[in-house]
Design an enzyme around this catalytic site. Structure first.
Site, mmCIF file in Angstrom:
data_model
loop_
_atom_site.group_PDB
_atom_site.id
_atom_site.type_symbol
_atom_site.label_atom_id
_atom_site.label_comp_id
_atom_site.label_asym_id
_atom_site.label_seq_id
_atom_site.Cartn_x
_atom_site.Cartn_y
_atom_site.Cartn_z
ATOM 1 N N TYR A 184 0.728 -1.060 0.065
ATOM 2 C CA TYR A 184 0.030 -0.041 0.097
ATOM 3 C C TYR A 184 0.931 1.210 0.132
ATOM 4 O O TYR A 184 0.592 2.292 -0.687
ATOM 5 C CB TYR A 184 -0.877 -0.039 1.206
ATOM 6 N N LYS A 186 0.825 3.682 -3.167
ATOM 7 C CA LYS A 186 0.218 5.082 -2.922
ATOM 8 C C LYS A 186 1.335 6.124 -3.162
ATOM 9 O O LYS A 186 1.108 7.280 -3.738
ATOM 10 C CB LYS A 186 -0.355 5.141 -1.666
#
Length: 256
Positions: A146, A150
């Site tokens: 993640y 991101k």
């Protein structure tokens, strides 16, 4: 913004649903997308919008969604790349976890921009909004997939803005911390960290996005504390990492 043609991916639930609802209430023409076609159709019925159920991360899915907006309205004015996934934990995250994270959290935006930019550049305006998360500015303990994906989409959004803003393209990155969604509810010990600055309802994020659409700011920060964290990280990175490691240790203690 009233009457503008807007596409929202990942809008069957959570932030995307709240965003689509707010946009429709403000008089925008909204195309609701979700890989869960039933959820997309339900939201569209509730808010008086259109729906397309497809995988907006894949090349074929993005092309289907852009084409659907073209058939409905003749084009897109604002693209909200909101769909995202959080897959895998630590270095045990599998190849499939990494692949899914990069496909949905990064490459979906690249594929959408490839299709949208030619028309936008020709007419001299367009708006591309990505839901990136505060993890894209700071990090997310426990989830390298993640965090890395991101960070990557923030970097891609920065590149788009730096490359095309003089040609009428507005690019914005939405970077909330904890939001009351299924992802936060499944965050385990990380949920306690996110609660430090408050878990926002998705509607608060949608409010922040709507406000930011009127001033073109690049970073949209529903949690204002993120700006200070981001500045502290840049000013003294070693201290920032040491502090984050202390949080990691507290999380590990909670898991014992």
């Amino acid at each position: 913004m009233s009457g503008q043609r807007m596409v929202v991916t990942g809008a069957g639930h959570g932030i995307g649903r709240a965003l689509a609802t707010r946009l429709a209430a403000e008089g925008c023409r909204v195309l609701v997308n979700d890989i869960d076609a039933g959820a997309a159709e339900q939201v569209a019925r509730e808010i008086g919008a259109e729906a397309v159920g497809c995988d907006a991360a894949s090349e074929d899915g993005v092309a289907e969604l852009v084409a659907a907006a073209g058939d409905l309205w003749g084009g897109v004015d604002v693209w909200f790349g909101n769909a995202g996934v959080e897959r895998g934990r630590g270095l045990q995250a599998s190849e499939a976890d990494w692949a899914a994270s990069l496909e949905v959290n990064l490459l979906a935006h690249v594929r959408a921009a490839r299709l949208l930019m030619p028309e936008w550049l020709e007419r001299g305006h367009g708006r591309f909004v990505v839901t990136a998360s505060a993890a894209g500015l700071l990090t997310m303990l426990g989830s390298p997939t993640y965090s890395a994906s991101k960070h990557a989409v923030v970097a891609f959004a920065e590149w788009l803005s730096a490359t095309y803003r003089h040609r009428g393209i507005v690019v914005q990155a939405v970077c909330p911390q904890g939001v009351r969604t299924r992802m936060v509810e499944q965050a385990g010990p990380m949920k306690a960290v996110l609660e430090h600055d408050g878990i926002l309802p998705p509607e608060r994020v949608a409010d922040a996005v709507w406000e930011a659409l009127h001033d073109d700011r690049f970073l949209i920060l529903p949690h204002p504390e993120v700006a200070a964290y981001y500045a502290a990280r840049a000013q003294d990175t070693d201290r920032w990492l040491a502090d984050m490691n202390k949080v990691q240790q507290r999380m590990e203690a909670l898991e014992r």
